[in-house]
Design an enzyme around this catalytic site. Structure first.
Site, PDB file in Angstrom:
ATOM      1  N   ASP A 117     -13.269   7.555  25.667  1.00 13.09           N
ATOM      2  CA  ASP A 117     -13.248   6.127  25.993  1.00 13.09           C
ATOM      3  C   ASP A 117     -11.854   5.546  26.169  1.00 13.09           C
ATOM      4  OD1 ASP A 117     -12.254   6.223  23.444  1.00 13.09           O
ATOM      5  OD2 ASP A 117     -14.117   5.629  22.498  1.00 13.09           O
ATOM      6  N   GLU A 124     -18.563  13.704  25.575  1.00 19.52           N
ATOM      7  CA  GLU A 124     -18.765  12.712  24.498  1.00 19.52           C
ATOM      8  C   GLU A 124     -19.288  11.403  25.109  1.00 19.52           C
ATOM      9  OE1 GLU A 124     -15.655  10.718  21.873  1.00 19.52           O
ATOM     10  OE2 GLU A 124     -16.341  12.233  20.472  1.00 19.52           O
ATOM     11  N   GLU A 171     -12.246   0.093  24.119  1.00 22.28           N
ATOM     12  CA  GLU A 171     -12.948   1.382  24.293  1.00 22.28           C
ATOM     13  C   GLU A 171     -14.429   1.218  24.645  1.00 22.28           C
ATOM     14  OE1 GLU A 171     -10.876   0.748  21.740  1.00 22.28           O
ATOM     15  OE2 GLU A 171      -9.564   2.476  21.391  1.00 22.28           O
ATOM     16  N   HIS A 188      -5.801   3.873  11.487  1.00 21.91           N
ATOM     17  CA  HIS A 188      -5.014   3.424  12.638  1.00 21.91           C
ATOM     18  C   HIS A 188      -5.739   2.441  13.530  1.00 21.91           C
ATOM     19  CE1 HIS A 188      -7.669   6.313  14.533  1.00 21.91           C
ATOM     20  NE2 HIS A 188      -7.296   5.854  15.714  1.00 21.91           N
ATOM     21  N   ARG A 228      -7.207  -0.592  15.487  1.00 21.15           N
ATOM     22  CA  ARG A 228      -6.645  -1.915  15.764  1.00 21.15           C
ATOM     23  C   ARG A 228      -7.380  -3.010  14.989  1.00 21.15           C
ATOM     24  NH1 ARG A 228      -7.385  -1.531  20.886  1.00 21.15           N
ATOM     25  NH2 ARG A 228      -5.449  -0.575  21.530  1.00 21.15           N
ATOM     26  N   HIS A 243       0.093   6.771  10.332  1.00 23.20           N
ATOM     27  CA  HIS A 243       0.184   6.594  11.783  1.00 23.20           C
ATOM     28  C   HIS A 243       1.507   5.919  12.138  1.00 23.20           C
ATOM     29  CE1 HIS A 243      -1.205   5.502  15.857  1.00 23.20           C
ATOM     30  NE2 HIS A 243      -2.099   6.451  15.671  1.00 23.20           N
TER      31      HIS A 243
HETATM   32  C1  LIG Z   1     -13.391   3.831  18.834  1.00 18.45           C
HETATM   33  C2  LIG Z   1     -13.055   5.230  18.482  1.00 18.45           C
HETATM   34  O1  LIG Z   1     -13.593   5.780  17.567  1.00 18.45           O
HETATM   35  N1  LIG Z   1     -12.110   5.805  19.213  1.00 18.45           N
HETATM   36  C3  LIG Z   1     -11.697   7.145  18.977  1.00 18.45           C
HETATM   37  C4  LIG Z   1     -10.261   7.194  18.570  1.00 18.45           C
HETATM   38  O2  LIG Z   1     -10.014   8.486  18.190  1.00 18.45           O
HETATM   39  P1  LIG Z   1      -9.827   8.912  16.697  1.00 18.45           P
HETATM   40  O3  LIG Z   1     -10.147   7.743  15.841  1.00 18.45           O
HETATM   41  O4  LIG Z   1     -10.621  10.138  16.477  1.00 18.45           O
HETATM   42  O5  LIG Z   1      -8.259   9.262  16.662  1.00 18.45           O
HETATM   43  P2  LIG Z   1      -7.410   9.889  15.502  1.00 18.45           P
HETATM   44  O6  LIG Z   1      -7.767   9.348  14.172  1.00 18.45           O
HETATM   45  O7  LIG Z   1      -6.009   9.803  15.969  1.00 18.45           O
HETATM   46  O8  LIG Z   1      -7.845  11.391  15.369  1.00 18.45           O
HETATM   47  C5  LIG Z   1      -7.960  12.283  16.358  1.00 18.45           C
HETATM   48  C6  LIG Z   1      -7.864  13.651  15.745  1.00 18.45           C
HETATM   49  O9  LIG Z   1      -6.492  13.894  15.488  1.00 18.45           O
HETATM   50  C7  LIG Z   1      -6.383  14.768  14.387  1.00 18.45           C
HETATM   51  N2  LIG Z   1      -5.312  14.274  13.521  1.00 18.45           N
HETATM   52  C8  LIG Z   1      -5.421  13.097  12.841  1.00 18.45           C
HETATM   53  C9  LIG Z   1      -4.369  12.638  12.042  1.00 18.45           C
HETATM   54  C10 LIG Z   1      -3.188  13.431  11.958  1.00 18.45           C
HETATM   55  O10 LIG Z   1      -2.203  13.086  11.267  1.00 18.45           O
HETATM   56  N3  LIG Z   1      -3.130  14.594  12.669  1.00 18.45           N
HETATM   57  C11 LIG Z   1      -4.172  15.028  13.458  1.00 18.45           C
HETATM   58  O11 LIG Z   1      -4.078  16.084  14.062  1.00 18.45           O
HETATM   59  C12 LIG Z   1      -7.726  14.870  13.735  1.00 18.45           C
HETATM   60  O12 LIG Z   1      -8.233  16.128  14.051  1.00 18.45           O
HETATM   61  C13 LIG Z   1      -8.544  13.793  14.395  1.00 18.45           C
HETATM   62  O13 LIG Z   1      -9.888  14.119  14.597  1.00 18.45           O
HETATM   63  O14 LIG Z   1      -9.396   6.796  19.580  1.00 18.45           O
HETATM   64  C14 LIG Z   1      -9.503   7.562  20.761  1.00 18.45           C
HETATM   65  C15 LIG Z   1      -8.510   7.011  21.741  1.00 18.45           C
HETATM   66  O15 LIG Z   1      -7.224   7.075  21.267  1.00 18.45           O
HETATM   67  C16 LIG Z   1     -10.918   7.480  21.292  1.00 18.45           C
HETATM   68  O16 LIG Z   1     -11.069   8.305  22.414  1.00 18.45           O
HETATM   69  C17 LIG Z   1     -11.898   7.951  20.211  1.00 18.45           C
HETATM   70  O17 LIG Z   1     -13.244   7.769  20.654  1.00 18.45           O
END
Ligand SMILES: CC(=O)N[C@@H]1[C@@H](OP(=O)(O)OP(=O)(O)OC[C@H]2O[C@@H](n3ccc(=O)[nH]c3=O)[C@H](O)[C@@H]2O)O[C@H](CO)[C@@H](O)[C@@H]1O
Length: 373
Positions: free
Chosen positions: A99, A121, A135, A216, A218, A248
Site C-alpha cells: 500500500d 498482499e 495507505e 513508527h 504516523r 525508528h
Molecule cells: C498500514 C500498515 O500496516 N502499513 C505497513 C507498514 O509496514 P510495517 O508496519 O510492516 O513496517 P515496519 O514496521 O518498518 O516493518 C517492516 C519489516 O521490517 C523488519 N524490521 C523492523 C524493524 C527493524 O528495526 N528492522 C527490521 O528489519 C521487520 O521484519 C518488519 O516486518 O508500512 C508499509 C509502508 O511503509 C506498508 O506497506 C505496510 O502495509
C-alpha cells in the site's frame, strides 16, 4: 518454446522489499519468467540493506526521495519515473506489493499503458481512509486496477469480493513475509555471524524476559508515542524484564523515546536493525510490543505473542487466531496486558501456541503459478 513472461517487480520501502524478495528469487529461478526489478528508493538506507542481504541487484533505481518533498511531488515523480521504466521494459506483468506510494504509482503507470498488474498482499482494509493514511486509499486504488489479487488470507479475499472485485482474479496465496522469514532463518542458521551484533545485549540481559518493541506509525505520533514510552518505562522497572527497542529514525519517535527512556539500565534503545538482526530479536523476545504491520505477521510464525499498540488493525487474523491482541495506546492497558503475559503462564502459552494464519512459507511459488496462468 514460447518466450518467457517478462515480469517487472516494483518496490521502494523496507517492508515491500522484505515481502517481495522471496517472489523475485522464485521468478529468477523459474524459466517461465524473465524477472526484472525496479526500485524507487522511497526508503533509501533500509531498502538497500534488504537488497544486499537478499542478493538482489535492481535493473532500475529511481532514487525518488528529495528533502521535504510533498506527497504530490513524490507521487508525480513516481508515476513519471516508473512509467518511463515500463516503456523501456515493456513487461507482461507489473507486480506491486502492499500500500505504499510506490505501489500505487506503479499500478497507475501500468494501467495507463494497459499492462496487467499483480497485487501482492491484496485486500487489506481498515475501512477508514485516514487510518492508515494514505495507505488505505493506496490499496483501494491498486485493488481497482489489478488483474491478479494475491490475498494473504480468506479475510482479505472476502474484503475484495465484498467490493465486487471479479472472483476469478482473487486468490488466497498466504503472505510472502512468512517465506521471507523462513529464508532468513535458514540463512542465519548457516551463518550465525549475520545476526551476531546482538551478542553483547544477549549476554547483558541473560536470564531476563525480553520484550521487543518497535513503533513508527504516523497515527501514534504525539500522545501515542508518549504513552508507549511511559508503558515501556513502567515495564522496565521490573527486575525480571529487559527491553530491546530498535528506535525508528523518524524524529517523532526518536525525540520522545530519547527523552523518556534514555539512561534506563534495562532498556536498550538501539539503531534500526537490519533484517537478519531483526529476525534474531524476534527469536530472542518473549513478547513483542509493536505498531508494525509486518511484525504482527512474523512474530506469531515464531510463536511470540504480539501486543499491537494501535486502535485498529487491517490484520484482524492474528487477533482472531489469538496470537495478537489490540491494546491501543493507553499506558495502563499496555502495561496490564504485558504483565498478564509475563505473570500468567497459561495466558502466555495460549497466545504463544496459537496457530499462525498468515501463511506457510510457500506463497511465492503460488504467485508464480498464478502469473504463469
Ligand atoms: C498500514 C500498515 O500496516 N502499513 C505497513 C507498514 O509496514 P510495517 O508496519 O510492516 O513496517 P515496519 O514496521 O518498518 O516493518 C517492516 C519489516 O521490517 C523488519 N524490521 C523492523 C524493524 C527493524 O528495526 N528492522 C527490521 O528489519 C521487520 O521484519 C518488519 O516486518 O508500512 C508499509 C509502508 O511503509 C506498508 O506497506 C505496510 O502495509
Amino acid at each position: 518454446m514460447t518466450s518467457p513472461l517478462r515480469i517487472l517487480t516494483v518496490f521502494g520501502t523496507r517492508p515491500e522489499a522484505i515481502k517481495l524478495f522471496p517472489l523475485v528469487h522464485a521468478l529468477e529461478a523459474d524459466p517461465r519468467f524473465d524477472a526484472r526489478v525496479c526500485v524507487s528508493g522511497q526508503h533509501r538506507g533500509m531498502l538497500d540493506q534488504v537488497l544486499a542481504i537478499s542478493g538482489i541487484t535492481p535493473h532500475h533505481d529511481l532514487a525518488v526521495m528529495q528533502p521535504d518533498q510533498t506527497l504530490d511531488e513524490l507521487t508525480a515523480r513516481l508515476v513519471t519515473g516508473l512509467g518511463r521504466v515500463m516503456d523501456a521494459e515493456k513487461p507482461d506483468w507489473v507486480v506491486v506489493q502492499g500500500d505504499t506510494a510506490t505501489a500505487m504509482a506503479g499500478a497507475l503507470a501500468a494501467y495507463y499503458r494497459k499492462i496487467r498488474v499483480a497485487h501482492v498482499e491484496a485486500g487489506l482494509r481498515s475501512h477508514n481512509i485516514y487510518h492508515p493514511w494514505p495507505e488505505e486509499v493506496n490499496r483501494k486504488i491498486i485493488g481497482a486496477i489489478a488483474a491478479l489479487h494475491c490475498a494473504p488470507t480468506t479475510v482479505s479475499r472476502d474484503a475484495l469480493l465484498a467490493e465486487n472485485v471479479p472472483p476469478e482474479t482473487v486468490h488466497v496465496t498466504g503472505n510472502t513475509v512468512i517465506d521471507a522469514l523462513h529464508w532468513i532463518t535458514a540463512k542465519i542458521a548457516a551463518d550465525p555471524s549475520l545476526a551476531g551484533g546482538l551478542a553483547e545485549l544477549e549476554a547483558r540481559f541473560a536470564g531476563k524476559r525480553i520484550i521487543g518493541v518497535t513503533t513508527h506509525r504516523r497515527e501514534n505520533f504525539g500522545g501515542g508515542m508518549e504513552a508507549i514510552a511511559e508503558a515501556v518505562r513502567r515495564l522496565a522497572a521490573r527486575d525480571d524484564v529487559a527491553v530491546i527497542f530498535p528506535v525508528h529514525l523518524n524524529p517523532n519517535v526518536r525525540a520522545v523515546m530519547d527523552g523518556a527512556l534514555g539512561g534506563i539500565a534495562n532498556v536498550a534503545m538501539i539503531e534500526p536493525l537490519d533484517y537478519p538482526h531483526f529476525a534474531r530479536l524476534l527469536s530472542l523476545a518473549d513478547l513483542m510490543l509493536t505498531d508494525s504491520g509486518g511484525v504482527q505477521e512474523e512474530a506469531p510464525a515464531l510463536g511470540k505473542p504480539v501486543l499491537v499498540m494501535r486502535e485498529t488493525t487491517e490484520r484482524p487474523e492474528g487477533v482472531d487466531a489469538g496470537t495478537a491482541k489490540l491494546v491501543g495506546t493507553d499506558a495502563d492497558v499496555i502495561v496490564a496486558e504485558a504483565e498478564r503475559l509475563l505473570d500468567d503462564r497459561a495466558a502466555y502459552d495460549a497466545m504463544a501456541r496459537a496457530h499462525n494464519p498468515f501463511g506457510d512459507g510457500k506463497s511465492a511459488g503460488r504467485i508464480c503459478d498464478l502469473l504463469a496462468g
